[in-house]
Design an enzyme around this catalytic site. Structure first.
Site, mmCIF file in Angstrom:
data_model
loop_
_atom_site.group_PDB
_atom_site.id
_atom_site.type_symbol
_atom_site.label_atom_id
_atom_site.label_comp_id
_atom_site.label_asym_id
_atom_site.label_seq_id
_atom_site.Cartn_x
_atom_site.Cartn_y
_atom_site.Cartn_z
ATOM 1 N N GLU A 106 0.852 -1.201 0.000
ATOM 2 C CA GLU A 106 0.000 0.000 0.000
ATOM 3 C C GLU A 106 0.883 1.245 0.000
ATOM 4 O O GLU A 106 2.037 1.203 0.445
ATOM 5 C CB GLU A 106 -0.904 -0.082 1.245
ATOM 6 C CG GLU A 106 -1.791 1.093 1.517
ATOM 7 C CD GLU A 106 -2.852 1.356 0.477
ATOM 8 O OE1 GLU A 106 -2.500 1.457 -0.714
ATOM 9 O OE2 GLU A 106 -4.026 1.527 0.848
ATOM 10 N N ASP A 110 -3.786 5.523 6.720
ATOM 11 C CA ASP A 110 -4.252 6.659 7.514
ATOM 12 C C ASP A 110 -5.169 6.124 8.626
ATOM 13 O O ASP A 110 -4.693 5.753 9.693
ATOM 14 C CB ASP A 110 -4.950 7.645 6.583
ATOM 15 C CG ASP A 110 -5.364 8.920 7.286
ATOM 16 O OD1 ASP A 110 -4.912 9.150 8.418
ATOM 17 O OD2 ASP A 110 -6.155 9.692 6.713
ATOM 18 N N LYS A 138 0.637 6.946 8.676
ATOM 19 C CA LYS A 138 0.204 8.139 9.432
ATOM 20 C C LYS A 138 -0.544 7.653 10.665
ATOM 21 O O LYS A 138 -1.778 7.657 10.685
ATOM 22 C CB LYS A 138 -0.785 8.950 8.578
ATOM 23 C CG LYS A 138 -0.197 9.949 7.616
ATOM 24 C CD LYS A 138 -1.197 11.051 7.251
ATOM 25 C CE LYS A 138 -2.003 10.735 6.021
ATOM 26 N NZ LYS A 138 -2.712 11.903 5.438
ATOM 27 N N ASP A 166 -2.200 11.019 -5.036
ATOM 28 C CA ASP A 166 -2.770 11.958 -6.007
ATOM 29 C C ASP A 166 -3.423 13.168 -5.362
ATOM 30 O O ASP A 166 -3.761 13.176 -4.176
ATOM 31 C CB ASP A 166 -3.839 11.235 -6.828
ATOM 32 C CG ASP A 166 -5.045 10.829 -5.972
ATOM 33 O OD1 ASP A 166 -4.845 10.141 -4.950
ATOM 34 O OD2 ASP A 166 -6.176 11.235 -6.309
HETATM 35 P P1 XMP Z 1 -7.247 4.566 5.219
HETATM 36 O O1 XMP Z 1 -7.715 5.848 5.856
HETATM 37 O O2 XMP Z 1 -8.362 3.568 5.071
HETATM 38 O O3 XMP Z 1 -6.940 4.983 3.770
HETATM 39 O O4 XMP Z 1 -6.035 3.996 5.906
HETATM 40 C C1 XMP Z 1 -5.839 4.784 3.082
HETATM 41 C C2 XMP Z 1 -6.092 5.391 1.727
HETATM 42 O O5 XMP Z 1 -6.455 6.771 1.856
HETATM 43 C C3 XMP Z 1 -5.792 7.537 0.903
HETATM 44 N N1 XMP Z 1 -4.978 8.552 1.584
HETATM 45 C C4 XMP Z 1 -4.336 9.538 0.976
HETATM 46 N N2 XMP Z 1 -4.243 9.860 -0.326
HETATM 47 N N3 XMP Z 1 -2.851 11.694 0.227
HETATM 48 C C5 XMP Z 1 -3.497 10.940 -0.690
HETATM 49 O O6 XMP Z 1 -3.398 11.231 -1.877
HETATM 50 C C6 XMP Z 1 -2.903 11.439 1.557
HETATM 51 O O7 XMP Z 1 -2.315 12.145 2.383
HETATM 52 C C7 XMP Z 1 -3.687 10.296 1.941
HETATM 53 N N4 XMP Z 1 -3.944 9.731 3.152
HETATM 54 C C8 XMP Z 1 -4.743 8.667 2.890
HETATM 55 C C9 XMP Z 1 -4.947 6.595 0.103
HETATM 56 O O8 XMP Z 1 -5.634 6.291 -1.085
HETATM 57 C C10 XMP Z 1 -4.835 5.356 0.923
HETATM 58 O O9 XMP Z 1 -4.798 4.208 0.111
HETATM 59 MG MG MG Z 2 -4.393 4.126 -1.964
#
Ligand code: XMP
Ligand code: MG
Length: 190
Positions: A106, A110, A138, A166
């Site tokens: 991945e 987040d 993060k 993106d």
């Molecule tokens: P979660 O929150 O489920 O999501 O862990 C992970 C997905 O969220 C997107 N994501 C980001 N995309 N800049 C981005 O362009 C960011 O800072 C960011 N933070 C989370 C990403 O698609 C990831 O797969």
């Molecule tokens: Mg992603």
């Protein structure tokens, strides 16, 4: 660095930083999987499209384990307020995962909701093991207890662009990871 994209506020990691760290983590992963024989004598490396592409390529080209590649698209349905509700699989794997050892690759974790969902989904389909490699973590955004098995870099909360990440589907091809200058997004035109 020259020719930075105008939406860049600060470069966090250059391509060199990322390649150096990816090599270290790849060696840890090789050591881990070399200790136990892999089902079918190969690792199934699952990339989550589209963000994984640059990092997925770096990892796979550095890794000496016998592997198969496959991909998924997992989308988060979004009622307009948050983008992290009920992930769904919009492109599924072609590979039968029953009894397989899987490594998910991945770009960024987040909330952890996407990977939590994908991990459970693969176990429900009969995977033998599911591990997670992420380029960026993060942890401050976490809403689950998900912890990646391997992570290249831990970062502070910020909107990140480049190296797969993106803004409006664009600039995934920037050859660095950067914090986006969100002040500029209000009246940004491509
Ligand atoms: P979660 O929150 O489920 O999501 O862990 C992970 C997905 O969220 C997107 N994501 C980001 N995309 N800049 C981005 O362009 C960011 O800072 C960011 N933070 C989370 C990403 O698609 C990831 O797969
Ligand atoms: Mg992603």
């Amino acid at each position: 660095m020259k020719n930075l994209h105008p939406l860049v506020k600060k470069v966090l990691f250059t391509r060199e930083d990322i390649l150096k760290r990816t090599k270290e983590v790849t060696e840890e992963i090789e050591r881990y999987y070399n200790l136990e024989p892999l089902a079918d004598n190969s690792l199934l490396v699952v990339g989550l499209l589209k963000g994984c592409v640059p990092f997925y390529t770096d990892f796979c080209m550095n890794c000496n384990l016998t592997m198969e590649m496959d991909f998924m698209v997992v989308s988060s349905y979004n009622g307009g307020i948050s983008s992290d509700l009920d992930p769904t699989v919009s492109l599924d794997l072609k590979t039968d995962v029953r009894g397989r050892d899987i490594l998910i690759v991945e770009d960024i974790i987040d909330t952890g909701l996407t990977l939590d969902y994908v991990k459970n989904y693969l176990f429900r389909k009969g995977a033998k093991s599911v591990k997670i490699l992420t380029m960026l973590d993060k942890p401050s955004g976490r809403r689950t207890d998900l912890v990646p098995d391997w992570s290249c870099f831990t970062i502070e909360p910020a909107f990140i662009i480049g190296y797969g990440l993106d803004y409006q589907e664009k600039i995934r091809n920037l050859p660095y990871v950067a914090i986006c200058d969100t002040e500029k997004l209000k009246d940004w035109k491509w």
